[in-house]
Scaffold this motif. Structure first.
Motif, PDB file in Angstrom:
ATOM      1  N   THR A   1       0.810  -1.098   0.147  1.00  0.00           N
ATOM      2  CA  THR A   1      -0.114   0.123   0.071  1.00  0.00           C
ATOM      3  C   THR A   1       0.872   1.208   0.181  1.00  0.00           C
ATOM      4  O   THR A   1       1.810   1.249   0.605  1.00  0.00           O
ATOM      5  CB  THR A   1      -0.930   0.029   1.198  1.00  0.00           C
ATOM      6  OG1 THR A   1      -0.065  -0.151   2.444  1.00  0.00           O
ATOM      7  CG2 THR A   1      -1.756  -1.195   1.132  1.00  0.00           C
TER       8      THR A   1
ATOM      9  N   GLY B   1      -5.898  -0.220  -9.102  1.00  0.00           N
ATOM     10  CA  GLY B   1      -5.997   0.096  -7.431  1.00  0.00           C
ATOM     11  C   GLY B   1      -5.530   1.559  -6.984  1.00  0.00           C
ATOM     12  O   GLY B   1      -5.158   1.711  -6.081  1.00  0.00           O
TER      13      GLY B   1
ATOM     14  N   ARG C   1      -0.888  -2.952  -4.535  1.00  0.00           N
ATOM     15  CA  ARG C   1      -2.086  -3.313  -4.590  1.00  0.00           C
ATOM     16  C   ARG C   1      -3.033  -2.167  -4.396  1.00  0.00           C
ATOM     17  O   ARG C   1      -4.196  -2.184  -4.892  1.00  0.00           O
ATOM     18  CB  ARG C   1      -2.721  -4.612  -4.183  1.00  0.00           C
ATOM     19  CG  ARG C   1      -2.613  -4.476  -2.629  1.00  0.00           C
ATOM     20  CD  ARG C   1      -3.187  -5.484  -1.963  1.00  0.00           C
ATOM     21  NE  ARG C   1      -2.924  -5.555  -0.494  1.00  0.00           N
ATOM     22  CZ  ARG C   1      -3.657  -4.878   0.400  1.00  0.00           C
ATOM     23  NH1 ARG C   1      -4.638  -4.075   0.102  1.00  0.00           N
ATOM     24  NH2 ARG C   1      -3.491  -5.032   1.623  1.00  0.00           N
ATOM     25  N   GLU C   2      -2.575  -1.214  -3.762  1.00  0.00           N
ATOM     26  CA  GLU C   2      -3.295   0.081  -3.527  1.00  0.00           C
ATOM     27  C   GLU C   2      -2.615   1.458  -3.319  1.00  0.00           C
ATOM     28  O   GLU C   2      -1.647   1.556  -2.654  1.00  0.00           O
ATOM     29  CB  GLU C   2      -3.993  -0.312  -2.250  1.00  0.00           C
ATOM     30  CG  GLU C   2      -4.857   1.079  -1.743  1.00  0.00           C
ATOM     31  CD  GLU C   2      -5.616   0.967  -0.230  1.00  0.00           C
ATOM     32  OE1 GLU C   2      -6.175   1.680  -0.014  1.00  0.00           O
ATOM     33  OE2 GLU C   2      -5.548  -0.300   0.220  1.00  0.00           O
ATOM     34  N   TYR C   3      -3.119   2.387  -4.251  1.00  0.00           N
ATOM     35  CA  TYR C   3      -2.344   3.602  -4.171  1.00  0.00           C
ATOM     36  C   TYR C   3      -3.478   4.660  -3.857  1.00  0.00           C
ATOM     37  O   TYR C   3      -4.300   4.817  -4.580  1.00  0.00           O
ATOM     38  CB  TYR C   3      -1.978   4.094  -5.727  1.00  0.00           C
ATOM     39  CG  TYR C   3      -1.208   3.163  -6.205  1.00  0.00           C
ATOM     40  CD1 TYR C   3       0.407   3.065  -6.446  1.00  0.00           C
ATOM     41  CD2 TYR C   3      -1.404   1.774  -6.623  1.00  0.00           C
ATOM     42  CE1 TYR C   3       1.237   2.214  -7.044  1.00  0.00           C
ATOM     43  CE2 TYR C   3      -0.894   1.150  -7.578  1.00  0.00           C
ATOM     44  CZ  TYR C   3       0.773   1.066  -7.729  1.00  0.00           C
ATOM     45  OH  TYR C   3       1.439   0.172  -8.239  1.00  0.00           O
ATOM     46  N   VAL C   4      -3.405   5.445  -2.652  1.00  0.00           N
ATOM     47  CA  VAL C   4      -4.115   6.358  -2.373  1.00  0.00           C
ATOM     48  C   VAL C   4      -3.471   8.021  -2.851  1.00  0.00           C
ATOM     49  O   VAL C   4      -2.515   8.216  -2.094  1.00  0.00           O
ATOM     50  CB  VAL C   4      -4.647   6.258  -0.967  1.00  0.00           C
ATOM     51  CG1 VAL C   4      -5.683   7.518  -0.435  1.00  0.00           C
ATOM     52  CG2 VAL C   4      -5.208   5.244  -0.601  1.00  0.00           C
TER      53      VAL C   4
END
Length: 458
Positions: free
Chosen positions: A187, A243, A211-214
């Motif tokens: 992340t 993601g 798997r996750e980009y904010v």
């Protein structure tokens, strides 16, 4: 001679990918008056000197083709005056200072008021005195203004900063991967995400595990532009990187942490020290492993990062959710005050990364991005490698090399390295090293004081 050898330093956990046997991890032996690599440790593992483990520089960075194509498409649709706007914004962002704090303004006002009152030739009423002080303040105070990134300014910012920002962040991420190849983040959070260059750079380095980009940015126009770039410059279609999530505000829950947290060229956009303090503390609470901070390679950018570094290192409030302390992973080989700022002439600790710009009419030649960075990690300083950092371009001369080093003891050192005095391996390692690399020696203060003139000062 053998009896004078001191304790040898090991690579530790940050170089698990080097395959060095435990008994052969010693890097350098300290001999009175001479620091050299201990060849008995098989330090190079039969690799050429140009590939020694302290090498961290990157060749010319190039934007991912999909990102370059998307940026080109968006630029082709816009005004031919873009080049002038890009140059104007680039110059403005580079020369920008931090906003003056209210306390500093009050101090300056009191000083000016006293100066006017002490002048017997100026007999003024209170109203005139106040007006004179305000007039003098306006003339001598930097007028900081918050930038509002509209659709048009966001596009100009993309043309001006997408490629350079990508290069700087890529260099920071490369250091983490090179020194800790086992680290596979899942992340990432990017504060002040802008055009999304951090997402693209992280995907280039750790795309297989992330798997996750904010992406957090208060400008909806900037977020919309970043999303277009993910889709090749259009508003429809599938994003090249899955993601990715966009939002205007930081996640509220204190339980939410990310393996990597990034703020690139964003802290300098905050209006006050109090705002920067609050944001840095929030970003650190949300950091699971690495907090990466990047700013312009100016004195203002460097000082801002040193303030953020000290804030994390001296933070007394420990989060009950993650009590692990923090330490400096890069670029400093210590947690002591920055020696660049304690000299009579303070300098910015900065680095340079070469890159190929967005292929457009005014961007035909390779460029250099000058930036400052601080990478903070959770854990213990003993877990990090403490080699000295090369802080200026290496100057190669016949049979000797000039290296400017930031050392683990918190001091700067100008080392003149020769094969005769320091050994063939160290000399060759220094000769192939570059600005920003680590020099593989221990206790660099053991270098004899140099009487040679620093060529960079002549």
């Amino acid at each position: 001679m053998a009896g004078s050898l001191k304790c040898l330093v090991t690579l530790g956990r940050w170089f698990p990918g080097l395959g060095v046997a435990p008994q052969a991890r010693a890097l350098a032996a300290l001999v009175p008056g001479v620091t050299q690599i201990d060849n008995k440790s098989d330090f190079l593992q039969k690799r050429p000197h140009r590939q020694h483990p302290g090498i961290l520089n990157l060749p010319h960075v190039r934007l991912p083709q999909a990102l370059a194509n998307g940026a080109q498409l968006l630029l082709l649709e816009n005004s031919p005056t873009m080049e002038n706007q890009v140059q104007t914004l680039t110059n403005y962002l580079w020369s920008r200072h931090l906003p003056v704090e209210p306390e500093e303004l009050q101090r300056r006002a009191r000083h000016l008021e006293k100066k006017f009152l002490d002048n017997p030739d100026l007999s003024q009423t209170e109203e005139k005195l106040r007006g004179a002080v305000l007039h003098a303040l306006r003339k001598t105070t930097y007028h900081w203004q918050e930038l509002s990134y509209t659709e048009g300014l966001s596009l100009v910012y993309m043309a001006a900063r997408l490629d350079g920002g990508f290069a700087a962040v890529s260099r920071a991420f490369h250091e983490i991967r090179a020194r800790n190849p086992a680290f596979q983040p899942q992340t990432l959070m990017d504060f002040g995400s802008g055009t999304g260059s951090v997402t693209w750079a992280a995907n280039s380095i750790w795309g297989q595990s992330l798997r996750e980009y904010v992406c957090v940015d208060k400008s909806t126009d900037m977020l919309a532009l970043a999303e277009k770039l993910l889709k090749g410059g259009s508003e429809s279609g599938e994003p090249y990187i899955p993601g990715v999530f966009f939002r205007q505000f930081l996640p509220v829950s204190p339980k939410v942490q990310f393996d990597v947290v990034v703020s690139a060229f964003s802290l300098s956009e905050l209006p006050s020290r109090a705002d920067r303090t609050e944001v840095v503390q929030t970003l650190w609470r949300k950091t699971g492993h690495f907090l990466v901070l990047v700013e312009n390679g100016t004195k203002a950018g460097h000082r801002l990062l040193m303030d953020a570094r000290d804030l994390v290192l001296k933070g007394k409030e420990k989060s009950p959710l993650d009590p692990r302390p923090g330490f400096v992973f890069a670029p400093c080989p210590h947690e002591l005050p920055c020696p660049q700022l304690t000299t009579s002439r303070p300098l910015a600790c900065s680095f340079s990364q070469a890159y190929h710009p967005i292929p457009f009419s005014w961007n035909k030649k390779p460029k250099e991005e000058k930036f400052s960075m601080v990478i903070l990690a959770r854990g213990s300083p003993e877990e990090a490698n403490r080699w000295p950092r090369i802080t200026q371009p290496v100057l190669k001369r016949p049979r000797h090399v000039h290296c400017h080093l930031c050392c683990p003891d918190g001091h700067m050192q100008h080392a003149v390295i020769t094969a005769h005095r320091h050994g063939r391996d160290l000399y060759r390692c220094a000769r192939v090293s570059s600005w920003g690399d680590l020099l593989p020696v221990i206790t660099p203060s053991a270098f004899p004081p140099s009487t040679a003139q620093d060529p960079s000062e002549s």
